[in-house]
Design a protein around this motif. Structure first.
Motif, PDB file in Angstrom:
ATOM      1  N   CYS A 143      42.221  32.256  78.019  1.00 39.72           N
ATOM      2  CA  CYS A 143      43.546  31.747  78.371  1.00 39.72           C
ATOM      3  C   CYS A 143      43.716  31.859  79.881  1.00 39.72           C
ATOM      4  N   TYR A 144      44.033  30.750  80.542  1.00 42.58           N
ATOM      5  CA  TYR A 144      44.178  30.740  81.995  1.00 42.58           C
ATOM      6  C   TYR A 144      45.432  31.524  82.409  1.00 42.58           C
ATOM      7  N   PRO A 145      45.282  32.582  83.206  1.00 40.38           N
ATOM      8  CA  PRO A 145      46.468  33.305  83.676  1.00 40.38           C
ATOM      9  C   PRO A 145      47.425  32.375  84.425  1.00 40.38           C
ATOM     10  N   TYR A 146      48.692  32.489  84.130  1.00 39.45           N
ATOM     11  CA  TYR A 146      49.744  31.627  84.693  1.00 39.45           C
ATOM     12  C   TYR A 146      49.561  30.159  84.312  1.00 39.45           C
ATOM     13  N   GLY A 147      48.581  29.857  83.476  1.00 35.71           N
ATOM     14  CA  GLY A 147      48.260  28.463  83.187  1.00 35.71           C
ATOM     15  C   GLY A 147      47.580  27.771  84.347  1.00 35.71           C
ATOM     16  N   ASP A 148      47.098  28.549  85.311  1.00 35.27           N
ATOM     17  CA  ASP A 148      46.527  28.004  86.546  1.00 35.27           C
ATOM     18  C   ASP A 148      45.019  27.757  86.408  1.00 35.27           C
ATOM     19  N   TYR A 149      44.625  26.517  86.597  1.00 36.81           N
ATOM     20  CA  TYR A 149      43.198  26.168  86.582  1.00 36.81           C
ATOM     21  C   TYR A 149      43.016  24.808  87.234  1.00 36.81           C
ATOM     22  N   ASN A 150      41.773  24.497  87.512  1.00 34.73           N
ATOM     23  CA  ASN A 150      41.384  23.172  87.995  1.00 34.73           C
ATOM     24  C   ASN A 150      40.053  22.834  87.332  1.00 34.73           C
ATOM     25  N   PRO A 151      39.488  21.658  87.581  1.00 36.78           N
ATOM     26  CA  PRO A 151      38.237  21.314  86.910  1.00 36.78           C
ATOM     27  C   PRO A 151      37.105  22.320  87.149  1.00 36.78           C
ATOM     28  N   GLU A 152      37.045  22.891  88.346  1.00 34.70           N
ATOM     29  CA  GLU A 152      35.997  23.868  88.635  1.00 34.70           C
ATOM     30  C   GLU A 152      36.176  25.135  87.804  1.00 34.70           C
ATOM     31  N   VAL A 153      37.403  25.627  87.720  1.00 34.43           N
ATOM     32  CA  VAL A 153      37.684  26.807  86.896  1.00 34.43           C
ATOM     33  C   VAL A 153      37.394  26.506  85.433  1.00 34.43           C
ATOM     34  N   ARG A 154      37.835  25.361  84.970  1.00 34.83           N
ATOM     35  CA  ARG A 154      37.584  24.964  83.575  1.00 34.83           C
ATOM     36  C   ARG A 154      36.090  24.963  83.266  1.00 34.83           C
ATOM     37  N   ASP A 155      35.306  24.422  84.177  1.00 37.63           N
ATOM     38  CA  ASP A 155      33.862  24.363  83.957  1.00 37.63           C
ATOM     39  C   ASP A 155      33.244  25.759  83.971  1.00 37.63           C
ATOM     40  N   MET A 156      33.773  26.659  84.793  1.00 43.35           N
ATOM     41  CA  MET A 156      33.261  28.033  84.818  1.00 43.35           C
ATOM     42  C   MET A 156      33.515  28.734  83.482  1.00 43.35           C
ATOM     43  N   VAL A 157      34.653  28.451  82.887  1.00 46.76           N
ATOM     44  CA  VAL A 157      34.970  29.033  81.578  1.00 46.76           C
ATOM     45  C   VAL A 157      33.967  28.560  80.533  1.00 46.76           C
ATOM     46  N   GLU A 158      33.674  27.290  80.550  1.00 44.99           N
ATOM     47  CA  GLU A 158      32.693  26.753  79.601  1.00 44.99           C
ATOM     48  C   GLU A 158      31.314  27.345  79.852  1.00 44.99           C
ATOM     49  N   GLU A 159      30.927  27.432  81.106  1.00 46.26           N
ATOM     50  CA  GLU A 159      29.607  27.974  81.454  1.00 46.26           C
ATOM     51  C   GLU A 159      29.475  29.456  81.096  1.00 46.26           C
ATOM     52  N   ALA A 160      30.611  30.153  81.025  1.00 45.20           N
ATOM     53  CA  ALA A 160      30.581  31.582  80.690  1.00 45.20           C
ATOM     54  C   ALA A 160      30.324  31.833  79.209  1.00 45.20           C
ATOM     55  N   GLY A 161      30.374  30.783  78.404  1.00 44.53           N
ATOM     56  CA  GLY A 161      30.059  30.930  76.988  1.00 44.53           C
ATOM     57  C   GLY A 161      31.244  30.910  76.052  1.00 44.53           C
ATOM     58  N   TYR A 162      32.438  30.696  76.579  1.00 44.51           N
ATOM     59  CA  TYR A 162      33.590  30.497  75.703  1.00 44.51           C
ATOM     60  C   TYR A 162      33.458  29.130  75.026  1.00 44.51           C
ATOM     61  N   ILE A 163      34.147  28.958  73.917  1.00 45.00           N
ATOM     62  CA  ILE A 163      34.097  27.650  73.250  1.00 45.00           C
ATOM     63  C   ILE A 163      35.443  26.929  73.289  1.00 45.00           C
ATOM     64  N   MET A 164      36.478  27.600  73.837  1.00 46.95           N
ATOM     65  CA  MET A 164      37.780  26.963  73.982  1.00 46.95           C
ATOM     66  C   MET A 164      38.587  27.718  75.030  1.00 46.95           C
ATOM     67  N   ALA A 165      39.576  27.029  75.599  1.00 47.34           N
ATOM     68  CA  ALA A 165      40.475  27.673  76.558  1.00 47.34           C
ATOM     69  C   ALA A 165      41.871  27.076  76.418  1.00 47.34           C
ATOM     70  N   PHE A 166      42.870  27.922  76.638  1.00 49.92           N
ATOM     71  CA  PHE A 166      44.265  27.549  76.406  1.00 49.92           C
ATOM     72  C   PHE A 166      45.033  27.494  77.716  1.00 49.92           C
ATOM     73  N   THR A 167      45.887  26.490  77.816  1.00 52.14           N
ATOM     74  CA  THR A 167      46.692  26.263  79.009  1.00 52.14           C
ATOM     75  C   THR A 167      48.153  26.608  78.704  1.00 52.14           C
ATOM     76  N   THR A 168      49.015  26.363  79.688  1.00 55.05           N
ATOM     77  CA  THR A 168      50.462  26.446  79.446  1.00 55.05           C
ATOM     78  C   THR A 168      51.084  25.046  79.424  1.00 55.05           C
ATOM     79  N   LYS A 169      50.246  24.017  79.420  1.00 56.00           N
ATOM     80  CA  LYS A 169      50.763  22.653  79.334  1.00 56.00           C
ATOM     81  C   LYS A 169      51.378  22.422  77.965  1.00 56.00           C
ATOM     82  N   HIS A 170      52.511  21.750  77.965  1.00 59.24           N
ATOM     83  CA  HIS A 170      53.267  21.515  76.741  1.00 59.24           C
ATOM     84  C   HIS A 170      52.611  20.417  75.913  1.00 59.24           C
ATOM     85  N   GLY A 171      52.463  20.683  74.621  1.00 57.55           N
ATOM     86  CA  GLY A 171      51.932  19.650  73.747  1.00 57.55           C
ATOM     87  C   GLY A 171      51.228  20.226  72.538  1.00 57.55           C
ATOM     88  N   SER A 172      50.678  19.337  71.732  1.00 58.15           N
ATOM     89  CA  SER A 172      49.992  19.725  70.499  1.00 58.15           C
ATOM     90  C   SER A 172      48.489  19.762  70.720  1.00 58.15           C
TER      91      SER A 172
END
Length: 226
Positions: free
Chosen positions: A167-196
């Protein structure tokens, strides 16, 4: 499918700022009962990836692993045998919200390792909320990489589990951060963006609905339904 996120399930201290982050325990239990009454199905994180029961699926998430989750939310979930996902700032386990206690004018205790182990035994999932809850897009890349990777390793080593969700702290991320999460071996990540979940076109940019203390019953139901 909808992912709901909570921060504090407790009564806000008089001196605390951002009191809307606190959902009072009776309100939380009433929300859970309303979801059951209206036919919603409580799921785990695997259902998010499979996009199961898209219209009536609910995943409950709790950011920051505050002790009040253990005190107030966990007993309700345990009583009703409901799953949930708790995001933990891994290097602050057993400490407090060092990242914003001055801004919020209150120190919020965080669960310790024994609390987390008890949650796991009861079927509650544990995800990473980084090591220290920084703005990942605003710190040097290598520091962000450590926050993402080492939090996963620490949680897995201490709790003997696989940590799949971030889960991105403060909902703060960009494409580079997102890619680092994937490369770290997680299979999903959660934002604070509103929606389903259906609005989320990338498993590393899953949208959620934040529940506030000001969400009275009708407002809460409309938030989930729309």
């Amino acid at each position: 499918m909808k992912v709901l996120t909570y921060h504090n399930v407790s009564y806000p201290p008089p001196r605390a700022k951002l009191k809307t982050l606190y959902v009072k325990p009776p309100s939380f239990k009433r929300q859970i009962r309303l979801l059951e009454l209206f036919g919603y199905n409580f799921s785990n994180s695997d259902a998010v990836l499979r996009k199961e029961k898209p219209k009536k699926g609910i995943l409950l998430t709790f950011d920051d692993a505050y002790l009040d989750f253990w005190e107030h939310a966990f007993p309700i979930l345990k009583e009703l045998n409901l799953p949930a996902l708790v995001f933990v700032p891994a290097s602050l386990v057993g400490k407090f919200n060092q990242w914003d206690y001055i801004k919020l004018n209150v120190k919020k205790p965080i669960m310790d390792w024994e609390h987390l182990r008890e949650l796991i035994k009861a079927g509650i999932e544990i995800g990473s909320h980084s090591l220290t809850h920084p703005y990942l897009s605003k710190i040097p890349r290598q520091k962000a990489k450590v926050e993402i990777e080492d939090s996963k390793k620490l949680l897995e080593d201490k709790l003997s589990i696989e940590v799949k969700a971030f889960c991105y702290p403060y909902g703060d991320y960009n494409p580079e951060v997102r890619d680092m999460v994937e490369e770290a071996g997680y299979i999903m990540a959660f934002t604070t963006k509103h929606g389903s979940v259906e609005d989320s076109h990338n498993p590393f940019e899953i949208r959620r609905l934040t529940v506030f203390g000001s969400d009275f019953s009708l407002k809460f139901l409309l938030k989930v339904a729309l």
